[in-house]
Design an enzyme around this catalytic site. Structure first.
Site, mmCIF file in Angstrom:
data_model
loop_
_atom_site.group_PDB
_atom_site.id
_atom_site.type_symbol
_atom_site.label_atom_id
_atom_site.label_comp_id
_atom_site.label_asym_id
_atom_site.label_seq_id
_atom_site.Cartn_x
_atom_site.Cartn_y
_atom_site.Cartn_z
ATOM 1 N N GLU A 94 -5.823 -8.263 5.927
ATOM 2 C CA GLU A 94 -5.543 -6.829 5.994
ATOM 3 C C GLU A 94 -5.358 -6.368 7.441
ATOM 4 O OE1 GLU A 94 -8.835 -5.975 2.452
ATOM 5 O OE2 GLU A 94 -8.720 -4.644 4.187
ATOM 6 N N SER A 95 -4.394 -5.499 7.634
ATOM 7 C CA SER A 95 -4.152 -4.785 8.901
ATOM 8 C C SER A 95 -3.497 -5.662 9.971
ATOM 9 C CB SER A 95 -5.448 -4.193 9.465
ATOM 10 O OG SER A 95 -6.007 -3.269 8.569
ATOM 11 N N GLU A 100 0.805 -1.217 0.000
ATOM 12 C CA GLU A 100 0.000 0.000 0.000
ATOM 13 C C GLU A 100 0.842 1.272 0.000
ATOM 14 O OE1 GLU A 100 -4.150 0.167 1.325
ATOM 15 O OE2 GLU A 100 -3.208 0.883 3.184
ATOM 16 N N LYS A 126 -7.745 2.572 -3.457
ATOM 17 C CA LYS A 126 -8.182 2.458 -2.058
ATOM 18 C C LYS A 126 -8.946 3.741 -1.698
ATOM 19 C CE LYS A 126 -7.829 0.072 1.902
ATOM 20 N NZ LYS A 126 -6.550 0.017 2.626
ATOM 21 N N GLU A 167 -14.467 -5.694 1.311
ATOM 22 C CA GLU A 167 -13.842 -5.765 2.632
ATOM 23 C C GLU A 167 -14.875 -6.022 3.716
ATOM 24 O OE1 GLU A 167 -10.485 -3.049 3.895
ATOM 25 O OE2 GLU A 167 -12.143 -2.238 5.096
ATOM 26 N N ASN A 172 -10.490 -7.384 7.177
ATOM 27 C CA ASN A 172 -9.784 -6.316 7.865
ATOM 28 C C ASN A 172 -9.719 -6.644 9.347
ATOM 29 O OD1 ASN A 172 -8.674 -3.911 8.778
ATOM 30 N ND2 ASN A 172 -9.891 -2.653 7.387
ATOM 31 N N LYS A 229 0.744 4.709 1.007
ATOM 32 C CA LYS A 229 -0.063 5.454 1.974
ATOM 33 C C LYS A 229 0.814 6.419 2.752
ATOM 34 C CE LYS A 229 -1.734 3.155 5.644
ATOM 35 N NZ LYS A 229 -2.679 2.342 6.464
#
Length: 398
Positions: free
Chosen positions: A352-353, A182, A245, A294, A316, A184
């Site tokens: 994710e995360s 990502e 995103k 998601e 997530n 970001k």
């Protein structure tokens, strides 16, 4: 009540009272009036637009008006007649309200601005605040570039790349979850992650380090991203397919992402009712995009597994309301019958995360994911490419 001349915005304050401090009167120079969105209008415009995907990936794609015979007919069934959008969402366990139920807290009477706050126009959490601001942002963007302007988009819009194919090729090559790295700069929970932020340079480092695909943040207010970053990365010769995103709440954003170079988009089940997800997936199919849907809890996972056409599901591990992270969420959502359905439908699951170490990657892989989306633990590294090797415990570059 206060009479103030501050710009109109959605306040994150949780106060239920009418403010009475620091009152003063100032003439108004401009009166912005925010109207409730008419989603039916945007839907009818979409029906008159066709995305022509080329037979060959070497042929430019076009966005052009449809003939009667080839018109997209993406009809949304009205199963909830008489219910408001938020009531429909609430019936599916969605707690995020798309707009303030009583309108924004700021109102104009003559030359004065009145700010009246209560439970119905104050966001209950950071995600709801983001969505309310996104709603106003999208309405303003649509005024500057209405949907019908996509009919006149340049005829050399680039063809989309195979996002899912890139993930599977990486998974088969390395035996490890494919990486969606990502791009970001910041987040609401962590602030600025990288001061010397060059999106193209970071994208090149990710690609060189073995990323299969890239995710590019396009939200400006909360993540300091932009669609210009997405476009710049696409134009820089990056071969990795790109995920836009964005907090998508309107079909307009999907068309805009396509024009700016996206190969995939994000749809958030915590925000979008089932009928919206179905509708947007159909739009993606017509535009040659893939949707990463998601989820972050069991109810959302069950809803999404019932929707036809879903190819990618992102789990997530961050609670989108509190921003707390727990990677065991991935395992919980992939237990029992859900795992069987995912295998039957050949759905790719993306973790994710909260993924920072080789042990984290091994944990979610054992749970059943074939790809991971990672941003913070990579973008903060002085060399994001080396950060990828540290994350996986191996050099996964080509």
């Amino acid at each position: 009540m206060s009479l103030r001349s501050t710009p109109s915005r959605v306040s994150p304050s949780s106060s239920n009272r009418i403010s009475s401090s620091n009152a003063f009167i100032k003439p108004r120079l401009r009166i912005p009036i925010l109207l409730s969105p008419n989603r039916n209008s945007s839907m009818s415009m979409i029906r008159s637009i066709r995305a022509q995907q080329p037979d060959s990936k070497d042929t430019p794609a076009t966005l052009s008006p449809a003939s009667d015979a080839q018109e997209i007919t993406l009809e949304v069934k009205e199963r909830n007649v008489g219910k408001s959008q938020d009531e429909v969402a609430a019936s599916q366990g969605i707690r995020i309200r798309r707009q303030p139920p009583t309108g924004p807290p700021v109102h104009y009477v003559g030359p004065f601005e009145f700010k009246i706050q209560n439970d119905d126009n104050t966001p209950r959490n950071i995600l709801e605040e983001i969505i309310w601001n996104k709603d106003m942002e999208v309405k303003q963007l649509k005024e500057r570039r209405p949907m019908n302007m996509f009919n006149r988009s340049p005829q050399n819009v680039r063809p989309t790349r195979d996002f899912i194919g890139a993930l599977m090729a990486s998974y088969e090559r390395t035996g490890l979850p494919a990486l969606i790295a990502e791009v970001k700069k910041a987040s609401p929970s962590r602030g600025v992650l990288r001061e010397d932020f060059d999106p193209v340079e970071i994208a090149h480092a990710y690609e060189k380090g073995g990323a299969a695909c890239l995710s590019v943040l396009t939200d400006e207010k909360y993540f300091q991203g932009s669609f210009e970053n997405l476009e710049a990365i696409r134009n820089a010769g990056i071969k990795c397919p790109l995920l836009c995103k964005e907090f998508i709440i309107d079909a307009w954003q999907i068309f805009y992402a396509r024009v700016k170079g996206a190969d995939a988009i994000l749809l958030i089940a915590a925000v979008l009712p089932d009928k919206d997800i179905r509708y947007m997936i159909k739009i993606c199919e017509k535009l040659g995009l893939v949707a990463l849907v998601e989820v972050h809890d069991e109810r959302e996972m069950d809803r999404v597994l019932d929707i036809e056409g879903v190819q990618l599901i992102g789990i997530n591990n961050r609670d989108l309301e509190t921003f707390n992270v727990d990677i065991s969420n991935t395992r919980k959502l992939l237990e029992g019958r859900r795992e069987e359905i995912i295998l039957e439908k050949n759905i790719i699951v993306v973790g994710e995360s909260g993924l920072f170490t080789p042990d984290d990657i091994a944990y979610v892989q054992e749970a059943g994911v074939k790809a991971v989306l990672v941003g913070e633990s990579l973008v903060k590294q002085s060399d994001p490419g080396k950060g990828i090797a540290n994350l996986f415990g191996n050099d996964i570059s080509l």
